[in-house]
Structures are given as structure tokens and as C-alpha cells.
Write a protein that holds these residues in place. Sequence first.
Motif, PDB file in Angstrom:
ATOM      1  N   HIS A  76      21.741 -90.338  19.509  1.00 36.09           N
ATOM      2  CA  HIS A  76      22.573 -89.577  20.442  1.00 36.09           C
ATOM      3  C   HIS A  76      21.753 -88.781  21.457  1.00 36.09           C
ATOM      4  O   HIS A  76      22.276 -88.389  22.504  1.00 36.09           O
ATOM      5  N   TYR A  77      20.481 -88.507  21.146  1.00 34.69           N
ATOM      6  CA  TYR A  77      19.655 -87.653  22.006  1.00 34.69           C
ATOM      7  C   TYR A  77      18.294 -88.289  22.277  1.00 34.69           C
ATOM      8  O   TYR A  77      17.681 -88.859  21.378  1.00 34.69           O
ATOM      9  N   ALA A  78      17.825 -88.151  23.515  1.00 40.46           N
ATOM     10  CA  ALA A  78      16.464 -88.538  23.888  1.00 40.46           C
ATOM     11  C   ALA A  78      15.587 -87.299  23.726  1.00 40.46           C
ATOM     12  O   ALA A  78      15.977 -86.200  24.132  1.00 40.46           O
ATOM     13  N   ILE A  79      14.414 -87.470  23.149  1.00 36.09           N
ATOM     14  CA  ILE A  79      13.533 -86.351  22.842  1.00 36.09           C
ATOM     15  C   ILE A  79      12.338 -86.376  23.795  1.00 36.09           C
ATOM     16  O   ILE A  79      11.787 -87.437  24.095  1.00 36.09           O
ATOM     17  N   VAL A  95      21.188 -85.530  25.837  1.00 36.86           N
ATOM     18  CA  VAL A  95      22.172 -86.530  25.420  1.00 36.86           C
ATOM     19  C   VAL A  95      21.898 -87.858  26.117  1.00 36.86           C
ATOM     20  O   VAL A  95      21.655 -87.901  27.324  1.00 36.86           O
ATOM     21  N   VAL A  96      21.938 -88.930  25.351  1.00 42.16           N
ATOM     22  CA  VAL A  96      21.805 -90.284  25.904  1.00 42.16           C
ATOM     23  C   VAL A  96      23.134 -90.636  26.567  1.00 42.16           C
ATOM     24  O   VAL A  96      24.200 -90.455  25.978  1.00 42.16           O
ATOM     25  N   SER A  97      23.082 -91.133  27.790  1.00 42.75           N
ATOM     26  CA  SER A  97      24.311 -91.361  28.561  1.00 42.75           C
ATOM     27  C   SER A  97      25.246 -92.383  27.927  1.00 42.75           C
ATOM     28  O   SER A  97      26.451 -92.342  28.143  1.00 42.75           O
ATOM     29  N   THR A  98      24.721 -93.307  27.130  1.00 44.73           N
ATOM     30  CA  THR A  98      25.577 -94.319  26.499  1.00 44.73           C
ATOM     31  C   THR A  98      26.134 -93.871  25.156  1.00 44.73           C
ATOM     32  O   THR A  98      26.915 -94.590  24.548  1.00 44.73           O
ATOM     33  N   SER A  99      25.757 -92.698  24.715  1.00 44.46           N
ATOM     34  CA  SER A  99      26.222 -92.178  23.431  1.00 44.46           C
ATOM     35  C   SER A  99      27.615 -91.571  23.574  1.00 44.46           C
ATOM     36  O   SER A  99      27.953 -91.013  24.617  1.00 44.46           O
ATOM     37  N   PRO A 100      28.428 -91.631  22.527  1.00 45.36           N
ATOM     38  CA  PRO A 100      29.717 -90.934  22.582  1.00 45.36           C
ATOM     39  C   PRO A 100      29.544 -89.421  22.708  1.00 45.36           C
ATOM     40  O   PRO A 100      30.468 -88.728  23.118  1.00 45.36           O
ATOM     41  N   GLN A 101      28.359 -88.919  22.411  1.00 43.16           N
ATOM     42  CA  GLN A 101      28.088 -87.488  22.545  1.00 43.16           C
ATOM     43  C   GLN A 101      28.011 -87.061  24.009  1.00 43.16           C
ATOM     44  O   GLN A 101      28.053 -85.884  24.314  1.00 43.16           O
ATOM     45  N   ALA A 102      27.946 -88.003  24.927  1.00 44.26           N
ATOM     46  CA  ALA A 102      27.874 -87.686  26.352  1.00 44.26           C
ATOM     47  C   ALA A 102      29.105 -86.914  26.830  1.00 44.26           C
ATOM     48  O   ALA A 102      29.053 -86.221  27.846  1.00 44.26           O
ATOM     49  N   SER A 103      30.197 -86.979  26.096  1.00 44.66           N
ATOM     50  CA  SER A 103      31.391 -86.223  26.486  1.00 44.66           C
ATOM     51  C   SER A 103      31.322 -84.756  26.043  1.00 44.66           C
ATOM     52  O   SER A 103      32.216 -83.978  26.346  1.00 44.66           O
ATOM     53  N   ASP A 104      30.266 -84.378  25.355  1.00 44.62           N
ATOM     54  CA  ASP A 104      30.053 -82.978  24.969  1.00 44.62           C
ATOM     55  C   ASP A 104      29.441 -82.251  26.163  1.00 44.62           C
ATOM     56  O   ASP A 104      28.228 -82.158  26.306  1.00 44.62           O
TER      57      ASP A 104
END
Length: 141
Positions: A76-79, A95-104
Motif C-alpha cells: 500500500h505504501y512506497a518507502i 501511498v501507492v496510487s494503484t492501492s485501494p489506500q489511495a482513497s485515504d
Amino acid sequence: MTLIELLIVLVIVGILAGVAWPSFREAVHKSRRADAMSALTEIMQAQERWRANNPAYSGSLTAPDPDWRAVSRDGHYAISLAAATASTYTATASVVSTSPQASDTRCQVMRVCINGGNIKYISGATTCDATTAQPDPCWLR
């Protein structure tokens, strides 16, 4: 059961779902933030191991250590690492743009700033130099 009773039940279920959905999404986002927290903690531990054997913190994620990775374990995250010196560094989880976490939208970027042994947990556009009286809301458990 009549059609009107069925419609009333559907309206009630719709209202309950409309109220519960935002809370559910926030809980999911909060649980995925643990992925960033875990990755940044792994980097902090790896940096301390590195610093024990070297005169300065490492400025890259390519050192031969299994805990050093460019993406968090769940993806979910790039480090990244920045500003590494003998006593400071900043580890960032974005946040990785293709992750569902991008809506956070609140916690797109989470950082750990190390400066002379002091640890600061920040998020968003806040810089390591900023002083805040309140704990960062993205880091609250």
C-alpha cells in the motif's frame, strides 16, 4: 408482507448503510495505515543496525538488509529515505496510487524523522522541522 412494508424495510436498511459506510471506510483506512507504520518501524530498526557498524545512517534502501524494501509488505505504501547524516534521517511512506489506500485523503504521506536520537512521527505536508503540540492523527492507534 406487502410491497409498502418491503419498501419501508429497504429504506431503513439504506439509511443504516449510509450511516455505517463512512465509519467502515475509515476503519479500513486506519487498519491499512498499520502497513506504513510497520514498514517505517522496520526501516528504523534496520537503520539502527546499520548505524551500529557505520559512521552514519544509510541514505538508500539498497543496503544488504532483508528489512530494507522500497514497498511496504502489503504493497500500500512506497518507502523512501532522505537527509541521512551521522545523526539524522527521514523515512517516508507514500501511498501507492494503484492501492485501494489511495482513497485515504488524510494520510497520503507518513514520515518518521530522526534527529539526534529524537523521533518525530508526522504525516501529510508537515515537515520534520515543524513543531506541533498535538500528536499526529495518522499515527494514533
